[in-house]
Motif scaffolding. Structure first.
Motif: not given
Length: 182
Positions: A97-102, A123-125, A152-158
Motif C-alpha cells: 500500500x505504502x511506497x516512500x518517494x523514490x 505513488x510519488x516519484x 489512481x495517481x502517480x505524483x501529479x499524474x491522474x
C-alpha cells in the motif's frame, strides 16, 4: 557491514520471516539489493537504513513478498535497475500500500517494478527524467504497473479511468508530461 557491496539474496526464500530490523547495518557501500527478500511471503515489516547512496540495482528485492504493506525508504538517486522482465522490485507484492518517494533520476529499467501490486493506489516519484512504461513495453505483461487495478495517481499524474489490468502494447506515459496541478 560497512564494506559490503552486495546484500542480494541474503534473506531470499525465508518464508517464516515476518519482521526484520536491519536499520543498524551500514549500507553506505551497497551497490546491489537484488533478491534480498525474494520470496519472503510472510514478511510484513522491514526496517533498514536509507543511507544507500551507491545503490544501483534493486531488481527482485521484494518479489513475492505477498504480505508486505510498507516499502522501506531508500536513497535511490543512483538506482538504474528497478526491474526488468520477471525482475520487478515489488513484483507480486499484492498487499503493498505504502511506497516512500523514490528518486528515478537515472533509472533505466522499471519494467514490472509494481507488477501485480493490487492494493497500490498512489505513488510519488521524484526526478523522473525518463519514460516510465505504464503499459506493455514489449515483454509479455511487462509494463511497470501491469495488474495494479487500484492505482489512481502517480505524483501529479491522474491515472483514473485507465485500465492497468490490460496490456496495451507500445503505449507509454512520460511522467514529465501531462502533469496535473495539485
Amino acid at each position: 557491514t560497512s564494506l559490503v557491496t552486495d546484500i542480494g539474496g541474503v534473506f531470499s526464500a525465508c518464508n517464516s520471516l515476518t519482521k526484520i530490523d536491519i536499520s543498524k547495518w551500514d549500507l553506505s557501500n551497497v551497490v546491489s539489493t537484488s533478491s534480498t527478500f525474494d520470496g519472503c511471503s510472510n514478511l510484513t515489516e522491514v526496517s533498514m537504513s536509507s543511507n544507500t547512496p551507491k545503490l544501483k540495482d534493486m531488481r527482485r528485492m521484494f518479489v513475492n513478498c505477498t504480505s508486505l504493506i510498507d516499502a522501506p525508504p531508500l536513497n535511490t538517486s543512483n538506482v538504474q535497475d528497478f526491474g526488468g522482465n520477471d525482475l520487478g522490485v515489488f513484483q507480486n507484492c499484492i498487499n503493498l500500500v505504502n511506497v516512500p518517494i523514490y528518486d528515478f533520476f537515472i533509472s533505466i529499467e522499471t519494467t514490472r517494478m509494481f507488477y501485480n501490486c493490487q492494493k497500490l493506489q498512489y505513488i510519488k516519484i521524484a526526478n523522473c527524467s525518463s519514460t516510465i512504461y505504464a503499459y506493455n513495453d514489449g515483454y509479455i505483461n511487462g509494463c511497470t504497473f501491469f495488474q495494479c487495478p487500484s492505482l489512481l495517481k502517480i505524483e501529479g499524474i491522474n491515472l483514473e479511468g485507465l485500465d492497468y489490468t490490460k496490456a496495451y502494447k507500445g503505449a507509454d506515459i512520460s511522467l514529465n508530461s501531462r502533469i496535473v496541478s495539485d
